[in-house]
Every structure is written in structure tokens, then in C-alpha cells.
Design an enzyme around this catalytic site. Structure first.
Site, PDB file in Angstrom:
ATOM      1  N   THR A  28       0.819  -1.226   0.000  1.00  0.00           N
ATOM      2  CA  THR A  28       0.000   0.000   0.000  1.00  0.00           C
ATOM      3  C   THR A  28       0.842   1.261   0.000  1.00  0.00           C
ATOM      4  O   THR A  28       0.357   2.335  -0.368  1.00  0.00           O
ATOM      5  CB  THR A  28      -0.931   0.022   1.231  1.00  0.00           C
ATOM      6  OG1 THR A  28      -0.137  -0.111   2.410  1.00  0.00           O
ATOM      7  CG2 THR A  28      -1.944  -1.114   1.177  1.00  0.00           C
ATOM      8  N   CYS A  29       2.113   1.138   0.399  1.00  0.00           N
ATOM      9  CA  CYS A  29       2.958   2.329   0.423  1.00  0.00           C
ATOM     10  C   CYS A  29       3.172   2.891  -0.978  1.00  0.00           C
ATOM     11  O   CYS A  29       3.405   4.091  -1.140  1.00  0.00           O
ATOM     12  CB  CYS A  29       4.296   2.033   1.085  1.00  0.00           C
ATOM     13  SG  CYS A  29       5.220   0.713   0.275  1.00  0.00           S
TER      14      CYS A  29
END
Length: 1246
Positions: A1213-1214
Site C-alpha cells: 500500500t505504500c
């Protein structure tokens, strides 16, 4: 050929500009003789001047001698006449006594008490004719003769012997009256003053009754003389006050065609004297002898004549007018038999006079009425102190203050409508006073009410409420129960507003607002008798009062009442009054059109309107660029203590400036817009004003304006620092002897800088109209355009701060290059030091605490790129992909931990809709925890603990600001009332106050539904609310947080009671003041209680995102910026803006991988809720960016994760990365994808 040959044989032209002869062999003799000739000419001229001066001196001496001889001859002749007159009087006196004339010089000190009256009226007239020819007011002996004559005249008049001759010779006696007036005014020898003054005071009432018209015609001189005696007697009593009272009242008590002139003289010359109540032993002795209606008529006429003086008067004149106002209010109450606490009976003349006088004194009264105790003298006497030059306000005189406070009375204000309506129906008075009754009752009410609001700002809400509770009869018809049908005050004024020419013209065309606004500025700047401008002023007053009342009503009106207000009102209960006051929605639409056009013109044409005021306040734009001192000379301002320019007063009401109008229109328009945002009732695109802009070039133009604004704000910051330095140095030197001149110079410099700052502010408003509109009326521009502007502002700021290196890696490289050879005192590289400050090691189990400890000191520097390294509890660096997206992972982790209601931090709490807002009791809970820990209140540890809590709120504000700055979406939903505080903190200087957040009843619904419902029931309760035994206090519950064994936070609850207003525990809640109570309760819960926490959060947010940028959006739009759009997920847009990696990379054939095609086929088949889950699975937020997935940062990405058909998809998700195995069929892909999404799988799942 010579090299200098030019091709022509003509001799070059010689040009001599020096004025000297170029020939060195010119005549030397002429040059030697020149000085001698010049000296001879100069001597001749000097001799001619001397002869002229001698002739002038001779002529002047002759003139002086001639004047002196004439004066001396006249004086001797008058002395002779006086001696002859005296001998006749003395001979007659001793002859009637039957004794010899034994008069001695000592006799001139007294007047015999046995003087006889004149034998005939011709004798009295003849002696007076002789007396007025020779009497001199500077000769004590002549004054004795004048006293002698007055004593004999009084005895003659007491016998009624002179009545016929007085009428016949009235001009002679009028001349003698003026002689008496002159004597009373000038200073005279003490030995004669008292006797003659008493004689004159005895004579004046007698002559006033005998010659009423003549006395009235010289009333100005008459009351000037009496005022001179009264002023002198206030400090040194010298005459009988009863005599003075009789002389004052005599011309006022006989009704003639000239009596009004007598009252005008009384008002103009005597009524402004201070402390008449003390001098005469009470104002009632004056009031008993005065005709109130004539006094009101005279005062109204005097105010009409003094129209210019009212706007530009000296402090002494304002003080005099203050006493006139106090006396007039007392006379009004006395004439109607009212006691101190009774309500006034407001007739039109009373309302008009009080309005004009109060308006002209508004600033002074407003500043002085709250001052209770001030040392005698009231003003600082410290030399060189800037505060001393301005002075602290004196308290109002007790008598004046007492009378002014009687104006703020619920009964008198609420009954204004009835009394004026009844008065306006009186045909006799209407014919007698056309100058008053030509004005509509709406205008009179508006003038009076606006003035009260301006003068009594601390009681403004009460005044608005009393006006709101008023009602007006619809007609004179009586309904079945014996009462006339009535309409609420707000609808009465709305009808009046709709009838005005201003409303009609501005509603039809926004461009039509410019001329009325410029005329309003001119009308208040220049004194004019233009009937058109006067009519416009009257209309502005009606409009302004409607704005005030409607804004007040919107604060206490809930949405149900707003949307279901009845158009026709019959008599009802007080509980339904708010609903009855609601305007029909069609009328609200008309109102918003008027407000839109008016507001747009005020912001868009600010420079054009300002040009109308250049004479009063100096040129705005040209003054900014001028190198000379702007505006009035600071030295003159310091010496006089007064400004030489006059503030613009819209509608002629002091204090109602152009900035005030801009602010109240902005605030009212925003309040209606908020209603429409919550529940649409206006047509689509109703709020847009795009037709007035060139939308193609709008965004670049706004960016240019933002650059100009930033440049001017930097100059303002420099001046602010200089101002603070000057003020500190001035305070340090105020007590040092011998620094007066230095302090005076500093004061001048301080004033210059303040003027320069004010000029820059005006200039900024004029040259940045688009920014002004975006910050104050953002809804005029489409939301998508504003988002683009926001991103452009961010890019502009990044470019400016990072020296053009927007990319994080490029910025770090530039820092290292520019600081390659610079070292700090410890020998470390400066560049490395800067980079290290923006790098942090974060533990997964304490993300917020580590972030706070390492990044709080950065402050505004958090705008720069940061580097994050996640470590486990053993300080081992996590493995993972860092494509610049670790920052996003870090920020989302911080927000998830800090904003979680289950977090130990307890900084934010949720409402019933799971929307977040700052914990209102956080500061109180921290204080209670400190008390239990034994920390002394107010100690250093105590204050540090409170500051630490507020710093955490401030840091959270920076984190949210960083997310907005970087375009990173976070899955957080804030309460609308909290987001409103973001949106209403960036108004321009002119509208900052009115466009700031103001608590209202509807916002309470998002905070506490049960409290909202309770207050709603209280507002609509049909009975007597005193049965509930409420007062103006609030009880707050404070919990001392402790962690229970099950992990939840609990603790004992302590209650504390606070006053909602000073002395609130002693003020019961009644049917009349319950709206004020509701307003105060909403203000406490929404603003006062969470003030420290909210202010700290907004301060941190403002360090990253300037408040002026936030003000471009409303609460729902800000939520969209933070967490993304709530619209359905557009799969096609997501597909267009997706990046591919690994096997999925698109090749030269531009075809997607079969697995990728299956993925988009599955996404298309999912429901919107399932799509949102997928989006949150990959990006950590379930909403799309407002402008589409092209704005997602980093971009949505897909890469292959092998060909294992059992493996589940996983994410990073980063970097918004989906790691998708190469599934062979759609069913398998769908099953695995939904399983991973619903099970919460993420980075570590395989």
C-alpha cells in the site's frame, strides 16, 4: 589624403553650451568694468527700497496717530456724555430724596437700594438711548452706570409702566439686550461683576416675557451668555442659581411664532453643558419648564443644519453632544412619565434624534460605556508614550451612562414596530413634521436599531433577539379575537428590502452593484445634500438591519424550520415564532441572488470602489508605491491624537464601514450556502458566477495573484518584526528621563509602518480579486477548478521552497551540492544535517510517538521530502519496496493510530455517525490527571504537560496538512462542524471576522444528537421555560482516563459547572432569552470547550497548508480532499491511469497481458462496494481522488506475482501496488481477490 578628412570642406559647426566666451582675446576692459556697474545698480535698487520703506512707515505712523486721535476724542466725548448722564441721574435721585448731592468716589462700589423708578416711559427710553451711546464694557464706572439703569428699569417694569413703549422701541431694547449678553460673556472686574450680573439676570426673564419674539430672535446670544455664567459658576459659584434657572426657562415658556428659534438657541448653546443636573440640583427642574415636542423639533432642525459638523467635530463638540443626548433621553422619559427602568415610547422624532446623535458618537460611546473606573484625568501623562498620545478612554459621566443604558430595554425595542406604526398613522403630526414623516418607518427603525447594535456591541445579540421578537400589524383590520393580524419583524424588513431600488437593480445585474457602492462611499466621504444619495443611504440602512437580523435567526433556526417556514403568518404561540420567521424558499433564492451579485462586486471591483475614497483616506494603490509618507502626516497625528481622514460609513451609520458590509454579506451568504450544502434546495449551478470570468485563463491568473500575495506577505512579516522591536524598545524607554524626543521619533516610525501595512492590505485586495473571491466566496467557482488551483498552489510553493527541485531525490541532491563545503560547529556537513532532520526510524508498535518525537521540531519544514525507515522491536530494518511510497505508508499509519477512537492517545472522539472531532474534554482530563498526580496547578511541570498535549494536536494538524500537500488520501472522516473550522479560517482581512466560524444550533447535531434534540425542544416549548429552572450555566463531565484490564479506557467522572456569561448562575432562562441561551450553549460546546485543542490542530495544519488555501473549500469538499471522492469507482478511469510491472508490462503491441484483462473484467463485474474494498486493499483508502485516478500519488500499479493458482493477491500500500498472480480464469481471480480483500491480507500475505 589626411586621415581626418570627412568628405566635405565645410567648416564644422561650433556649439557652445557653457555660457562662456570661447575667445581668449575678448575685451578685458569690459570684463573689468562689469563688477563696478553691477555694484552701482545694486546700490540704487537698495536706496529705492529704503525710501519706499520710509514712506510706508510715515504713512503708517500717520494712520496710527489719526486712529488714536479719533479714539481719544471719542473716549473723551463718551466720558463727557457719561458724566452728564450720571449727573442727571444723581441730581434726580437726590432731588427725589430731598437731600443734597453728597456722592463720593466710594459710592461707585455699590448701587443704592432705594432707587426710584423712571417717572415716565419717555424718560426711561431717553436715558437708555443715551446710555447705549457711551457705555463701555471695559470701564468699571461705565458698568456701574449700566447697573444703575437696570435697577431703575426693573422697578419701572415691576409697575407695568413700560409695556406699550417696550413694543414700540423693541429694537432699542434688543440692542441693550445684546449689550448685556456681551457683558456676561467677557471677563469683568470682580467688584462689579456680581451686582451687575444679578441685575442682568433679573432683567432677562422680564424682558423675555415682555419681548418674547425679540428675545427668541437673539436666542443664540442669549444662551451663549447664560452658558458662560453657568460654566464659570460650576467651578466658582458667583450668582444665584435660581435666577439663572428663571433666565434659562423664560424664553422657552411663551409660545410665539419664534419660540422654536429660542429652543434652537437653548439646544445649540446651553444644553451641551456638562453637569447641569448637579448645577441646578436635578434636571427635573429644567424638564418641568420645557415643552418636549418643541425641544425635539428644535433638536431635529439643529441636527439637520449640523450635518457636516456631526461627521467631523472636535473632542469638545463630541462631549457637548454626549450631554445633549443624555439630557434629551431624560426629557423624553420625563415628558411621558417614565421611571428609570421603564421602556421608552419611541416616536419618530425621538428615534430620529437619538439615532443621529448616537451614530455620530458611536465609537466614543462604545469605547467609554464599558469603562467603570479610571483615574481622575483619565489619560496617561507619560511623555513620549504612544499610548499617551492616543489616551485611554474616559468613563462616561454617570448621568449620561445611566440615561444611555435605558435605551437597551427589551420592551422599548420590541415595541418599536407598534409605536412607530401608530405614530405614522397620525395625520396631524405627519403634516406638522414632514421632514421626519417623509421617512418610512422601516428606515427610522433601521437607523435606530443599527445605531444601538454599534454602540452596545456586548449586548448586540440581545438587541437582535428583541428585534426578532417584534412584529408589525399587517393592516388596521381586527380579527375575531380582537387583535390585528401581524407578521414577524424579519418578514417586515424583508418586504421593505424587496421594495428598495438597490435590491431590484442589483438582483437583475451584478454589474449594477458597482455604482451604488461607489455612491455609498462618496456619500460618506463627502458631505452632500444630494437627495438621490440620501435615499440610497436610507435603503442601505434597511438592508443592513435585515442582514443583521437574518444572520441572527439563521444561527438559532434548525433545518426543519428553515425548509418548512410558512409564507403566511397568523397569531401563534411564541414557540412557533422561529418557524413563522422563516422566509419561503423562493424568497431565499431571490435573496441569494442579491447577495451573490453584491458580494461579487465588492471583491471583484475592490479597486474601483476604493478609488471613490481616495480623497478621504489617500490613494490606495498609488500610496503603496509612493516613496513619500502615505496618508496624514504621522507627526500631525501624534501631536493632535486624531486621524485626519474619515472612515467610510455605509448608510451614514458610523462603524458600518465597507469592510463591515463585505464581512456581513460574506457571513450571511456562507450561512445560506451551508444550508444548501446540507440539503439542496437551490438549482444546480445556482452559486456559480463563471459568466463573469475568463475561465480559460482563470487558473494562471490566480497563480500570478498568489505569487503577488506571497511577496507582499513577506514584506508584511518584515514590518511585523520591526513593529514588535519598536514597541518593545518603546516600552523599555517609557520610564527613562530624557528620552522624549527619541520616543517621539519611534512613534512616528511606528505610525509610518502601520500605515504602510494598511496600504499593502488595501493594495492586496485591489490586485488579487480572484484570490479574494476564492477565499471568501469559493462556491462562485466550480469545485474541480478549485482543486486544480489548490494543486497549482502546492506546486508553486514546492518550487519556491525547494529552489526549483520538486522531485525529492533531486532536492536532496541539490541540498548536498549547495552545502558540500559548509560545516556546522560540530564539524558535520550542513547538507547531511538537513537531510538527517528529514529522516526518521519508526517502530511499528509506536508509530505516532516516534513520528512526534522526531518530526515535531521540523515545524513548517515537514513540507520538504521525508525519508522513513520502519524497524521492528529489535531495531531491524524492514525489507520492502521503497519507491518513494514509504512516506504514504508512514502517514497513513500515523493517522490510523492517532485518530483511532480506541487509541490510548484519546485525542479524537467519534460522534454517532463515526465522524471524528477533537476530544472536547482532553485538556480538562489532562488537568484532572495532573491534579491526581499531585502536580501543582500553574507550576512549570503543569504548564509543560498541557503544552505537550497541545503540541500533539498541532503535530496531527501538520500530518493531515502533509497528506494534503503531497496528495495522499487517508481513510479518515471528520465531523462537518470540525471541517467548517478549517474552511472558515482563511477569509481575507476585510471579512475575516464575519467569515470565521460561528457556532449554531444545527452544528450541534453532528456533535451531540441528544443535546441538539433537548435544545430544540426548549426552543419550541409552548409553556413557560422557567419551569425547567435553567440558568446560564453549563455542566461539563470530566473523566480521568485509566486503562481497564480489558484494555478499554475508563475512570471516575467529575462534573464542573461553568457560567455561559458573566453572572450566568444568577440569570434564569426565560421565554424571552432562551434563544440567547441556546446560542451560548452551542458556542460553548462547539467553540469554547474545544478551543485549545482545535486551535492547536488548525495551527499545525496552517503551517503546512495556508488557511487561505483551505478557505477555498466547504466542509464536504475538504473531506473529499482528505479522503477522496464518494462517487462510484470509475473502472475505466482507473484502468487508464494504471502502471504495470514485471511480466505485465505492456509491450510494443500495446496489448495488456491476459491476466490483466481478466482482472479488469472482474473489476467491471464487481459492485461499487466491492470495488471500494479492492481500492482500499491496494491504496489504503476506499475513495478515488476528486480529479480522477490520474491524481493518485503514487499511481495505481499491478505487477505479476508468479503463476501459482493457489496464491492470494497481495499489496504494497505504500506504493499503491497490487501483486497479482497470473490466474488462468476469471472465476479463480474473482474468488482469490475477494478472499484477500475481505480477510485483510496485505504486504506479508503470500
Amino acid at each position: 589624403m589626411f586621415p581626418s578628412f570627412t568628405g566635405t570642406s565645410r567648416r564644422p559647426r561650433q556649439v557652445n553650451l557653457s555660457g562662456r566666451n570661447p575667445n581668449p582675446f575678448a575685451s578685458l576692459a569690459a570684463s573689468r568694468q562689469a563688477p563696478v556697474a553691477q555694484a552701482t545698480l545694486a546700490n540704487a535698487q537698495q536706496e529705492r527700497i529704503q525710501r519706499q520703506l520710509e514712506r510706508e512707515r510715515t504713512n503708517a505712523a500717520r494712520t496710527l496717530q489719526r486712529i488714536w486721535r479719533g479714539h481719544n476724542s471719542r473716549r473723551k466725548l463718551k466720558d463727557t456724555w457719561g458724566q452728564e448722564w450720571e449727573q442727571k441721574e444723581l441730581s434726580e435721585y437726590y432731588e427725589l430724596k430731598g437731600t443734597e448731592n453728597n456722592w463720593t468716589p466710594e459710592g461707585y462700589q455699590i448701587i443704592p437700594s432705594d432707587l426710584p423708578p423712571f417717572s415716565t416711559d419717555q424718560d426711561a427710553v431717553r436715558r437708555l438711548q443715551e446710555l447705549v451711546h457711551f457705555v463701555s464694557l471695559r470701564d468699571p464706572r461705565q458698568l456701574w452706570r449700566m447697573d444703575w439703569y437696570i435697577r431703575r428699569l426693573l422697578k419701572t417694569l415691576s409697575n407695568n409702566q413700560l409695556q406699550p413703549v417696550l413694543q414700540k422701541k423693541h429694537l432699542l431694547f434688543r440692542r441693550f439686550l445684546k449689550l448685556c449678553f456681551r457683558y456676561l460673556i467677557i471677563s469683568t472686574p470682580p467688584s462689579v461683576t456680581k451686582s451687575l450680573s444679578e441685575a442682568i439676570l433679573l432683567l432677562l426673564p422680564t424682558l423675555a416675557k415682555a419681548l418674547p419674539k425679540d428675545t427668541s430672535q437673539v436666542s443664540t446670544e442669549y444662551y451663549s451668555a447664560l452658558s458662560s455664567i453657568i460654566r464659570h459658576s460650576l467651578s466658582a459659584p458667583s450668582v444665584d442659581r435660581q435666577l439663572l434657572l428663571s433666565a434659562v426657562l423664560a424664553p422657552l415658556q411663551i409660545l410665539t411664532s419664534e419660540t422654536l428659534s429660542a429652543y434652537q438657541g437653548f439646544v445649540y448653546k446651553l444644553l451641551g453643558i456638562a453637569d447641569l443636573d448637579r448645577f441646578f440640583g436635578g434636571v427635573d427642574v429644567l424638564a418641568s419648564g420645557i415643552n418636549y415636542k418643541l425641544l425635539a423639533a428644535a433638536l431635529a432642525e439643529q441636527l439637520k443644519k449640523q450635518h457636516q459638523e456631526l461627521r467631523n467635530s472636535s473632542p469638545e463638540e463630541r462631549e457637548s453632544r454626549l450631554w445633549i443626548l443624555g439630557y434629551f433621553i431624560y426629557f423624553h422619559r420625563n415628558a411621558h412619565g417614565l421611571d428609570q427602568g421603564d421602556a421608552h415610547l419611541p416616536e419618530p422624532d425621538y428615534v430620529l434624534i437619538v439615532s443621529k446623535l448616537l451614530s455620530s458618537l458611536a465609537d466614543e460611546v462604545a469605547s467609554r460605556i464599558q469603562v467603570e473606573d479610571t483615574p481622575i484625568g483619565g489619560y496617561s501623562d507619560r511623555e513620549g508614550d504612544l499610548g499617551a498620545s492616543r489616551g485611554e478612554p474616559l468613563p462616561l459621566p454617570p448621568f449620561v451612562r445611566r440615561e444611555l443604558l435605558t435605551l437597551v430595554n427589551q420592551q422599548s425595542i420590541s415595541t418599536l414596530f407598534n409605536k412607530l406604526h401608530e405614530s405614522s398613522q397620525t395625520s396631524e403630526e405627519r403634516l406638522a413634521r414632514p421632514e421626519i414623516y417623509s421617512m418610512s418607518e422601516e428606515m427610522l427603525l433601521a437607523s435606530y436599531a443599527l445605531t444601538l447594535l454599534r454602540v452596545f456591541p456586548r449586548r448586540a445579540d440581545e438587541i437582535r433577539m428583541w428585534l426578532y421578537l417584534g412584529s408589525v400589524p399587517v393592516s388596521d383590520d381586527v380579527v375575531m379575537d380582537g387583535s390585528a393580524e401581524r407578521i414577524p419583524a424579519i418578514k417586515f424588513f424583508w418586504q421593505a428590502v424587496r421594495k428598495t431600488e438597490l435590491f431590484g437593480s442589483i438582483s437583475r445585474d451584478s454589474r449594477a452593484a458597482l455604482l451604488p457602492l461607489k455612491d455609498a462611499v462618496r456619500a460618506s466621504t463627502y458631505i452632500t445634500e444630494n437627495n438621490k444619495l440620501e435615499k440610497a443611504d436610507q435603503e442601505w440602512r434597511i438592508i443592513l438591519l435585515f442582514f443583521e437580523l437574518y444572520a441572527f435567526i439563521l444561527k438559532v433556526m434548525d433545518d426543519e424550520e428553515f425548509f418548512h417556514g410558512s409564507a403566511h403568518v397568523s397569531l401563534g404561540t411564541a414557540a412557533s415564532w422561529t418557524r413563522q420567521s422563516a422566509l419561503p424558499l423562493a424568497d431565499v433564492k431571490d435573496l441569494t441572488i442579491f447577495l451573490k451579485n453584491l458580494a461579487f462586486t465588492m471583491y471583484w471591483n475592490a479597486s474601483d470602489i476604493a478609488e471613490s475614497d481616495t480623497t478621504a483616506n489617500g490613494s490606495v494603490i498609488s500610496g503603496y508605491f509612493s516613496t513619500s509618507n502615505m496618508g496624514p502626516s504621522p507627526s500631525r497625528m501624534v501631536e493632535s491624537g486624531q486621524q485626519e481622514f474619515r472612515e467610510v460609513a455605509i448608510g451614514g451609520v458610523t462603524g458600518m464601514s465597507l469592510d463591515y458590509l463585505k464581512g456581513v454579506v460574506t457571513g450571511l451568504l456562507r450561512m445560506v450556502y451551508e444550508r444548501d450544502s446540507r440539503r439542496k434546495f437551490l438549482p444546480k449551478d445556482h452559486w456559480l458566477m463563471t459568466s463573469r470570468f475568463d475561465m480559460e485563463g482563470f487558473i494562471p491568473a490566480v497563480v500570478v495573484e498568489e505569487e503577488n500575495r506571497h511577496r507582499l506577505e513577506e514584506a508584511d512579516d518584515d514590518d511585523e518584526e520591526n513593529l514588535e522591536e519598536l514597541e518593545v524598545e518603546d516600552q523599555e524607554q517609557t520610564t527613562i528621563i530624557g528620552t522624549r524626543r527619541t520616543q517621539h521619533a519611534r512613534n512616528l516610525e511606528l505610525l509610518r509602518k502601520q500605515q504602510r501595512k494598511a496600504s499593502r492590505k488595501k493594495y492586496l485586495e485591489a490586485v488579487t480579486p480572484r484570490l479574494e473571491i476564492l477565499q471568501n466566496m469559493p462556491f462562485f467557482i466550480p469545485f474541480a477548478t478549485r482543486v486544480q488551483i489548490f494543486r497549482e498552489f502546492v506546486l508553486l510553493d514546492q518550487t519556491r521552497r525547494r529552489g526549483g527541485h520538486v522531485d525529492p531525490d533531486n532536492w536532496r541532491m541539490s541540498i548536498m551540492q549547495h552545502s558540500a563545503f559548509q560545516r556546522n560547529p560540530l564539524g558535520q556537513s550542513v547538507g547531511q544535517e538537513i537531510i538527517s532532520k528529514h529522516h526518521a526510524k519508526i517502530r511499528r508498535e509506536s508509530v505516532f510517538e516516534d513520528a512526534y518525537e522526531q518530526f515535531y521540531e521540523l515545524g513548517e519544514g515537514l513540507k520538504e521530502p521525508i525519508q522513513i525507515t520502519f524497524v521492528d522491536k529489535f531495531d531491524t530494518v524492514e525489507a520492502g519496496i521503497d519507491g518513494g511510497g514509504v512516506t504514504k505508508e508512514f502517514l497513513t499509519s500515523v493517522t490510523n493510530e492517532a485518530f483511532s477512537p480506541d487509541s490510548d492517545l484519546n485525542l479524537f472522539v467519534e460522534n454517532d455517525q463515526s465522524l471524528l472531532y477533537p476530544n472536547p474534554a482532553a485538556v480538562d482530563e489532562r488537568r484532572e490527571w495532573l491534579r491526581e498526580a499531585g502536580v501543582r496547578e500553574g507550576s512549570r511541570d503543569w504548564n509543560e504537560q498541557i503544552r505537550d498535549l497541545l503540541r500533539r494536536y498541532e503535530f496531527l494538524g501538520r500530518v493531515i496538512g502533509k497528506c494534503l500537500y503531497e496528495g495522499i488520501l487517508v481513510d479518515i472522516s471528520f465531523a462537518p462542524f470540525f471541517l467548517l473550522k478549517w474552511a472558515l479560517t482563511g477569509g481575507s482581512g476585510s471579512a475575516a471576522r464575519e467569515s470565521g466560524y460561528r457556532a449554531n444550533l444545527n452544528d450541534l447535531r453532528d456533535l451531540d444528537e441528544s443535546l441538539y434534540q433537548g435544545l430544540l425542544q426548549l426552543k419550541n416549548y409552548p409553556g413557560n421555560v422557567e419551569d425547567f429552572a435553567l440558568n446560564f450555566t453549563v455542566t461539563d463531565n470530566i473523566t480521568t482516563p485509566r486503562k481497564a484490564p480489558d484494555g478499554t479506557m475508563e475512570g471516575p467522572i467529575r462534573t464542573t459547572t461553568r457560567d455561559l456569561r458573566p453572572g450566568g448562575s444568577d440569570i434564569p432562562v426565560t421565554n424571552e432569552n432562551r434563544l440567547v441561551y441556546i446560542s451560548y450553549m452551542a458556542r460553548h460546546r462547539l467553540q469554547v470547550q474545544p478551543h485549545l485543542q482545535t486551535s492547536a490542530f488548525l495551527r499545525g495544519l496552517g503551517e503546512i497548508i495556508p488557511p487561505s488555501w483551505l478557505s477555498m473549500f466547504n466542509q464536504s469538499e475538504l473531506q473529499t480532499l482528505v479522503g477522496g471522492a464518494s462517487a462510484e469507482i470509475d473502472v475505466f478511469d482507473l484502468r487508464r491511469n494504471t502502471l504495470y510491472g514485471g511480466v505485465y508490462t505492456i509491450g510494443d503491441d500495446n496489448l495488456e497481458h491476459p491476466s490483466v484483462q481478466l482482472f479488469w473484467q472482474v473489476m467491471q463485474s464487481l459492485s461499487d462496494a466491492e470495488r471500494r474494498k479492492v481500492l482500499k486493499f491496494v491504496t489504503s483508502t476506499p475513495r478515488a481522488p476528486l480529479l480522477g485516478f490520474g491524481q493518485l500519488n503514487p499511481r495505481f500499479s499491478i505487477r505479476d506475482a508468479g503463476d501459482d493458482q493457489v496464491r492470494l493477491p497481495s499489496t504494497s500500500t505504500c506504493v499503491n501496488l497490487l501483486k497479482l498472480p497470473r490466474y488462468s480464469d476469471a472465476d479463480t481471480l474473482r474468488e482469490k481477490l475477494l478472499y484477500a480483500v475481505n480477510s485483510g491480507a496485505g504486504f506479508d500475505l503470500s
